[in-house]
Design a protein around this motif. Structure first.
Motif, PDB file in Angstrom:
ATOM      1  N   PHE A  23       4.918  11.202  -0.259  1.00  0.00           N
ATOM      2  CA  PHE A  23       3.509  10.880  -0.023  1.00  0.00           C
ATOM      3  C   PHE A  23       2.749  12.051   0.576  1.00  0.00           C
ATOM      4  O   PHE A  23       1.566  12.225   0.328  1.00  0.00           O
ATOM      5  N   ALA A  24       3.442  12.904   1.347  1.00  0.00           N
ATOM      6  CA  ALA A  24       2.726  14.048   1.923  1.00  0.00           C
ATOM      7  C   ALA A  24       2.221  14.945   0.807  1.00  0.00           C
ATOM      8  O   ALA A  24       1.070  15.404   0.813  1.00  0.00           O
ATOM      9  N   TYR A  79      -0.727  13.265  -0.929  1.00  0.00           N
ATOM     10  CA  TYR A  79      -1.973  13.419  -0.166  1.00  0.00           C
ATOM     11  C   TYR A  79      -2.546  14.820  -0.351  1.00  0.00           C
ATOM     12  O   TYR A  79      -3.752  15.012  -0.491  1.00  0.00           O
ATOM     13  N   GLN A 128       6.832   7.019  -2.404  1.00  0.00           N
ATOM     14  CA  GLN A 128       7.053   6.872  -0.966  1.00  0.00           C
ATOM     15  C   GLN A 128       7.697   8.116  -0.385  1.00  0.00           C
ATOM     16  O   GLN A 128       7.370   8.534   0.718  1.00  0.00           O
ATOM     17  N   MET A 129       8.605   8.729  -1.136  1.00  0.00           N
ATOM     18  CA  MET A 129       9.296   9.889  -0.596  1.00  0.00           C
ATOM     19  C   MET A 129       8.415  11.127  -0.581  1.00  0.00           C
ATOM     20  O   MET A 129       8.653  12.039   0.190  1.00  0.00           O
ATOM     21  N   LYS A 163      -6.745   6.748  -0.092  1.00  0.00           N
ATOM     22  CA  LYS A 163      -7.603   7.855   0.332  1.00  0.00           C
ATOM     23  C   LYS A 163      -9.054   7.476   0.126  1.00  0.00           C
ATOM     24  O   LYS A 163      -9.445   7.036  -0.949  1.00  0.00           O
ATOM     25  N   ASP A 164      -9.810   7.654   1.198  1.00  0.00           N
ATOM     26  CA  ASP A 164     -11.229   7.322   1.140  1.00  0.00           C
ATOM     27  C   ASP A 164     -11.997   8.633   1.071  1.00  0.00           C
ATOM     28  O   ASP A 164     -11.886   9.467   1.965  1.00  0.00           O
ATOM     29  N   HIS A 170       0.857  -1.182   0.000  1.00  0.00           N
ATOM     30  CA  HIS A 170       0.000   0.000   0.000  1.00  0.00           C
ATOM     31  C   HIS A 170       0.890   1.228   0.000  1.00  0.00           C
ATOM     32  O   HIS A 170       1.690   1.413   0.909  1.00  0.00           O
ATOM     33  N   LEU A 171       0.748   2.060  -0.999  1.00  0.00           N
ATOM     34  CA  LEU A 171       1.545   3.282  -1.020  1.00  0.00           C
ATOM     35  C   LEU A 171       0.693   4.461  -0.591  1.00  0.00           C
ATOM     36  O   LEU A 171       1.072   5.229   0.275  1.00  0.00           O
ATOM     37  N   VAL A 222     -11.711   0.382 -11.008  1.00  0.00           N
ATOM     38  CA  VAL A 222     -11.164   0.732 -12.316  1.00  0.00           C
ATOM     39  C   VAL A 222      -9.702   1.032 -12.073  1.00  0.00           C
ATOM     40  O   VAL A 222      -9.378   1.779 -11.143  1.00  0.00           O
ATOM     41  N   HIS A 223      -8.824   0.441 -12.851  1.00  0.00           N
ATOM     42  CA  HIS A 223      -7.426   0.755 -12.577  1.00  0.00           C
ATOM     43  C   HIS A 223      -6.626   0.899 -13.853  1.00  0.00           C
ATOM     44  O   HIS A 223      -6.998   0.416 -14.919  1.00  0.00           O
ATOM     45  N   ILE A 224      -5.522   1.596 -13.728  1.00  0.00           N
ATOM     46  CA  ILE A 224      -4.562   1.686 -14.822  1.00  0.00           C
ATOM     47  C   ILE A 224      -3.201   1.298 -14.270  1.00  0.00           C
ATOM     48  O   ILE A 224      -3.005   1.269 -13.056  1.00  0.00           O
ATOM     49  N   ARG A 225      -2.286   0.987 -15.162  1.00  0.00           N
ATOM     50  CA  ARG A 225      -0.908   0.749 -14.742  1.00  0.00           C
ATOM     51  C   ARG A 225      -0.055   1.866 -15.308  1.00  0.00           C
ATOM     52  O   ARG A 225      -0.091   2.119 -16.506  1.00  0.00           O
TER      53      ARG A 225
END
Lengths: 800, 442
Positions: free
Chosen positions: B106-107, B110, B103-104, B19-20, B15-16, B57-60
């Protein structure tokens, strides 16, 4: 902190958060908060830190504030009491001079999702609606939707709704679109936001100000609008024309959806819109994003159902590219099959042939069955390719080819000669049971033309002990029986061995039961056996269905631009795993117990899925619309399967012979009538089927046109709005022939009404109806609809 | 369109970002999704999956899963376009798309997610608007990694010439509004993708070029930019312009921010680029190339006396002599049951290998100059080789990059910024043609 367990991480973080040294250093404090959020998004449960984080919220650092709010919104529902503390900070922030802080506070407040806080939120939200800054108004508008959904069943505040409606005129386009969204949610129970003429025109005029997301939202909401006049409709359409060819697929799709829903009664305009949208849609098919490409392909498949010729000249766009994933290649091939015409067939087949040896077996199989589908209209060219592939002696390719050939021969029996010479030697290559099953079926069906067929079967029979597939053994039994009928001398011995094995040693009850059935059948004598096993080698009705009739737009419009087309394999082609073709035709084999009038030797099934050609018929003027009668409507659902139909129909006969022309049994009514429409039996099954479909009558089975006696079985459901009761009507149309006015009298005709059919008998089609439960007036309505349809059809055929 | 939850997973299912937006379902759906997506078989379309009444629905992108959960009646076009745009934004803000970059930062992500969507509805995706709201600073991943070095040749094969920007130049984060330092640069890339099918008789059966002009802007404030295309540029079949060799495309479409008032007369695009990366113009040319296809293959496939399969391949590059193709790779499907490969290649920098699970020979050529040709002899041991299995050889797929060359001949005449930006600014124009699908039948 990968080496610490979740608990220790939390302890560590709590210590850091409550350390006064860290709290006094803004940068370190922010970094600690950052660590908390990182732990949270990695799945560590950090809810215990709630009170520390609430304290961290009181800061001037906006970045830290944002981070803390992310945390709080995630865990507020676990700590409703502590969240009350946050609300005070948030309410204070709502009065901040910086609009960014105001909008952030307002958004976070509404994202806490705590019903207990609603009373504290309402006041700032009301103020937010009148804020100077657009970004605050955007948040406030959606905030009302959030608030409403937090308290299901609560009363809607009329003042708020009015305020939201007036904000549709807000200068900021995002506020306007958010108002639409909020009103849709708040007024969900009343059917969403009211779309009247002024609102529609206002929205259309401001469409250009919105970004693509806003545009698609507005266009979607406008689908509910019905223009009041034709002039207005065309004004709207011309306004939307530029969006129709928008390079942004979401806008293009939403506009097309709107076009189709506005022009549902103007097929010509819809068609023009589809042609206009062709360019952008093709561009989306070549988009850099493979997901977008896939979406566009799925929607193109929908369009092709109504306008098969739409993209014929652009077939090259659907050639698979080297590095595409298999699921896109599959869709592209399905589209290619639909696009085949006389000009491009050579190129398309050449391209598909290239895929047949693809490294990916799924792609190869799809390509092979696609060639088989094209073979139904261009059999020579396709058979040449398919038989050529057999030469490769590759098990997977051979298996796919044999299955494809079986399906092809079933639809086009004229290719059987070419096929039977190609099959020799396949059995050595085939490994999987699907392919061998297909081979067995072909051997059973065309055994007399394939010289080596008994030897091939013998090899299978010798190996039957080690065979695991039940389906294969059943197929082996049937094929051996069939071959025995045409080549008894060579087959008798092995048939005996097979039956002996299956009855004495086989563990599977289905196989054993089948073997016993055949054994007893043989005891009844060869004539009886031949009668039962008499083989249908093909399905002529499929032959004419190849150029699939165009469906009306209404069949798919509701699923256009939804996730539906992406989920299902919307075209029912090439399922490589299935049994013999007869099983597809879902009618049981003719049997001595069945009544004559359902003898499937004369009847050809129409697949329920292949819906009609109403489009081509162009809705003749005489046809009443479905439900034209004031109170009774006809509908096709729930669908009746052929088996069910047969069961109900035979029940009718049984009860009827007991009661001798009684008008109603306790479980239903039957009536008979005649309709003068002598030309109907000469019209094609398609147009009949399509015409019936148009008025929601499903034809289930019919004899080919011009054959005698000509029969059609059909059904529908009637529904009466006033009495809200529904009935099932089953019917049979019978036309005995012009030269033979005294129609076949066996069992069929001891009724009363049809005796009047004497002089005019040669023009009459006899209608026998069964209704369940009894409802005379509904039946009468049905009969009048049916009469109208048949008359219209008849006059059309005669005029041709 | 309504997005209920949005999450980003690594290819391994970590999990990277989660958001809900609407609180309609729990976070356990992430694992449901990952189980479903990894359980798919080859030909099952993965884009849309459903679990109870949730729809994924997803993309890569960048090796990551970008997933949205939504309702059944949502527009797939919108959601997929949005996810693509979101990944583009994340790339603009973080500099590159990778598990590490996410990861670096993520703030920041968000923050971005908070501004882009509210209650599941798209608010804005314009980087001009967003830059006022985003406060976090991007953390760049290591400026020099081996990965970057291997990429150097991407756009400029000859990096020693100072006229060519290094490829890593465009993989840095866009600047936030409060940071006045840093170079102000603008990149205008003309990127074309060729898809070509050449029949076994050497006839060109299909030739398409899809191209786009992409602007990547690192200027904090850029008021207006004018891009001049070839004067001879024409759209459609009938229209011909100028006296030189026509540069023709069949269809062309522009970003809605592009002003076209000077396009008809002078072929000039006017626009105010916003920060980050944008596709300004897209065009396509079908069925007709202005010049010969860049590569031809002359194959001969036969069986030698020892029962081995001999493939003699001659590859000719028909580009003008000044141009060079780089990173060529030809994939040649070979018969099932091939065991081993021996090769004779015409120069030492080439290499070839047989991949058994794909039953394909990969022939790699680092560079090939225009007007030259290469040859290779492959000997394959195939037990039980029959004449039928010779049919399994081919078709050959070629992938390559052609820097500083466009298939349509589209050129950028000039690039003007107005008003002239104070301080140092650099403008880069780069051309590259990729192979989308270059297939040569045997």
């Amino acid at each position: 902190m990968p080496y610490l367990s979740g608990k220790e991480t939390v302890k560590e973080l709590r210590r850091a958060l409550s350390n006064p040294n860290i709290q006094s250093d803004p940068l370190r404090y922010r970094n600690t908060v950052l660590k908390v959020i990182r732990a949270m998004s990695q799945g560590v449960d950090v809810s215990d830190l709630f009170s520390e984080m609430v304290k961290a919220c009181a800061t001037v650092d906006v970045v830290q504030k944002k981070l803390v709010y992310v945390f709080l919104c995630c865990y507020a529902h676990l700590n409703p009491e502590l969240s009350l503390l946050v609300v005070n900070t948030l309410r204070k922030d709502c009065l901040d001079p910086n609009p960014m802080v105001r909008s952030l506070a307002l958004r976070s407040m509404t994202n806490l999702r705590l019903p207990s806080l609603v009373e504290y939120v309402e006041q700032p939200l009301t103020a937010g609606l009148r804020d100077r800054a657009a970004c605050v108004r955007r948040v406030a508008v959606l905030g009302w939707a959030k608030l409403h959904n937090l308290q299901p069943g609560s009363e809607i505040d009329g003042a708020v709704v009015n305020e939201l409606y007036s904000l549709l005129r807000d200068p900021d386009p995002v506020v306007m679109v958010n108002c639409l969204r909020a009103l849709e949610e708040v007024l969900k129970d009343e059917g969403g936001v009211v779309i009247n003429k002024p609102i529609t025109h206002h929205l259309l005029n401001r469409l250009k100000e919105c970004d693509t997301w806003g545009q698609s939202e507005v266009l979607r909401v406008l689908q509910r609008y019905r223009p009041q006049s034709e002039d207005e409709l065309f004004d709207i359409l011309s306004l939307l024309d530029s969006s129709l060819v928008s390079p942004h697929p979401p806008v293009m799709a939403a506009t097309l959806s709107l076009f189709l829903s506005l022009c549902s009664s103007l097929p010509a305009v819809s068609q023009a819109a589809l042609e206009r949208v062709r360019g952008p849609l093709l561009a989306a098919c070549g988009s850099g994003s493979r997901e977008m490409r896939f979406t566009a392909l799925c929607h193109i498949q929908l369009l092709l159902r109504s306008i098969p010729g739409l993209l014929g000249e652009h077939y090259k766009r659907f050639f698979c590219s080297y590095a595409e994933p298999a699921y896109i290649k599959r869709r592209k091939m399905q589209v290619l099959v639909e696009l085949v015409n006389d000009e491009n067939v050579v190129m398309i087949l050449d391209e598909l042939k290239g895929y047949c040896t693809d490294v990916n077996t799924d792609t190869a199989q799809t390509a092979i069955s696609a060639i088989g589908r094209i073979g139904q209209s261009y059999s020579d060219k396709c058979l040449e390719i398919l038989t050529g592939l057999l030469g490769l002696k590759q098990d997977q390719i051979t298996s796919a080819v044999v299955q494809t050939i079986r399906d092809l021969v079933w639809a086009c029996p004229q290719c059987s000669d070419a096929v039977s010479s190609a099959l020799e030697g396949c059995e050595e290559v085939l490994q999987d049971s699907q392919g061998r099953q297909a081979l067995l079926w072909l051997l059973g069906a065309y055994g007399e033309r394939i010289s080596s067929s008994p030897y091939t079967l013998e090899a299978f029979i010798d190996g039957v002990r080690s065979e695991t597939s039940m389906e294969l053994k059943m197929e082996l039994l049937t094929s051996t029986m069939r071959l025995f009928l045409c080549r008894p001398a060579e087959t008798q011995d092995m048939l005996g061995r097979l039956l002996h094995y299956c009855i004495e040693e086989e563990r599977d009850m289905c196989v054993r039961g089948q073997a016993l059935l055949y054994y007893r059948l043989l005891q009844r004598g060869i004539a009886e056996t031949r009668n039962v096993l008499q083989l249908r080698r093909s399905d002529p009705s499929m032959g004419v269905l190849i150029g699939r009739p165009a469906e009306p737009f209404s069949q798919w419009v509701s699923s256009f631009n939804t996730l539906e087309p992406l989920k299902h394999c919307s075209v029912e082609v090439e399922s490589t795993s299935r049994g013999s073709p007869e099983h597809l035709a879902s009618i049981p084999k003719s049997n001595a117990d069945l009544p004559d009038d359902l003898d499937c030797r004369q009847l050809e099934m129409v697949h329920l899925g292949s819906d009609g050609a109403a489009q081509r018929l162009g809705c003749p003027a005489g046809l009443p619309a479905p439900g034209a009668e004031p109170s009774v409507t006809l509908s096709l659902s729930p669908a009746v399967t052929p088996e069910e139909f047969e069961r109900l129909w035979t029940q009718r006969r049984a009860s009827r012979s007991e009661q001798e022309s009684a008008d109603e049994g306790d479980d239903g009514t039957w009536i008979e009538d005649t309709i003068r429409c002598g030309a109907v039996p000469h019209c094609s099954p398609q147009s009949l089927h399509a015409a019936m479909q148009l008025v929601n009558i499903q034809t289930l089975a019919f004899t080919p046109s011009h054959s005698l006696p000509w029969k059609v079985f059909l059904y529908t459901h009637t529904w009466r709005a006033d009495a809200s009761c529904s009935t099932l009507v089953l019917g049979e149309l019978l036309y005995a022939g012009e030269l033979n006015p005294k129609r076949p009298a066996e069992g069929e005709t001891e009724g009363n009404e049809q005796t009047q059919a004497t002089a005019d008998g040669d023009k009459d089609v006899k209608v026998t109806l069964r209704q369940q439960p009894h409802d005379v007036s509904a039946l009468r309505v049905f009969l009048s609809v049916l009469t109208t349809v048949l008359h219209t059809l008849s006059s059309e055929v005669e005029s041709e | 369109m309504m997005i209920s939850q949005l999450f980003i997973l690594s290819s391994k299912g970590d999990h990277l970002i989660y958001k809900d937006y609407r609180g309609e379902a729990g976070s356990d759906v992430i694992d449901v999704f990952y189980e479903k997506v990894t359980a798919l078989t080859g030909d099952q379309p993965p884009v849309v999956m459903s679990h109870k009444d949730l729809h994924f629905v997803h993309i890569r992108q960048g090796g990551l899963y970008w997933v949205a959960t939504t309702t059944a009646d949502s527009s797939p076009f919108s959601i997929i376009e949005f996810l693509n745009r979101l990944s583009g934004l994340v790339k603009d803000y973080c500099g590159s798309l990778s598990e590490k970059a996410i990861q670096m930062n993520f703030a920041l992500i968000y923050e971005l997610l908070d501004e882009v969507l509210d209650y599941g509805y798209v608010q804005t995706t314009s980087s001009d608007v967003l830059k006022n709201f985003i406060q976090s600073e991007a953390v760049s991943s290591k400026p020099f990694s081996l990965f970057d070095l291997s990429n150097v040749g991407l756009f400029g094969a000859e990096t020693q010439q100072n006229k060519v920007a290094p490829s890593s130049a465009a993989t840095r984060p866009i600047q936030s509004s409060r940071d006045p330092g840093g170079k102000s640069e603008i990149f205008v890339d003309v990127i074309e993708k060729m898809s070509v099918v050449i029949g076994s008789n050497g006839v060109l059966m299909k030739a398409d070029i899809e191209g786009e002009i992409r602007v990547k802007c690192y200027m904090p404030s850029c008021s207006e930019m004018r891009i001049g295309l070839n004067e001879e540029f024409s759209v459609g079949k009938s229209q011909l312009r100028g006296y030189g060799a026509a540069v023709r495309v069949d269809e062309c479409s522009f970003h809605q921010s592009v002003q076209l008032d000077e396009f008809q007369s002078h072929r000039i695009l006017r626009l105010c680029p916003s920060q980050g990366e944008h596709t300004v113009m897209q065009y396509r040319l079908s069925d007709e190339l202005p010049s010969a296809p860049p590569f031809r293959l002359f194959p001969s496939v036969e069986r030698d006396s020892a029962g081995r399969l001999l493939m003699y391949l001659k590859l000719r590059c028909d580009l003008p002599p000044k141009s060079t193709a780089i990173n060529l790779s030809a994939s040649i499907p070979v018969p099932r049951g091939s065991v081993s490969l021996s090769q004779e290649l015409s120069s030492p920098d080439q290499s070839a290998e047989l991949q058994l699970q794909n039953r394909t020979v990969f022939w790699k050529i680092p560079r090939l100059c225009g007007g030259t040709q290469l040859s290779a002899l492959f000997k394959l041991d195939v037990p039980g080789l029959s004449s039928a299995s010779m049919l399994e050889v081919g078709p050959v797929g070629l992938s390559f990059e052609l820097p500083k060359w466009t298939g349509t001949g589209l050129q950028i005449r000039f690039l003007r910024l107005s008003p002239v930006h104070p301080g140092p600014s650099q403008r880069w124009v780069r051309y590259v043609t990729h192979s989308d699908s270059y297939i040569i039948r045997i």
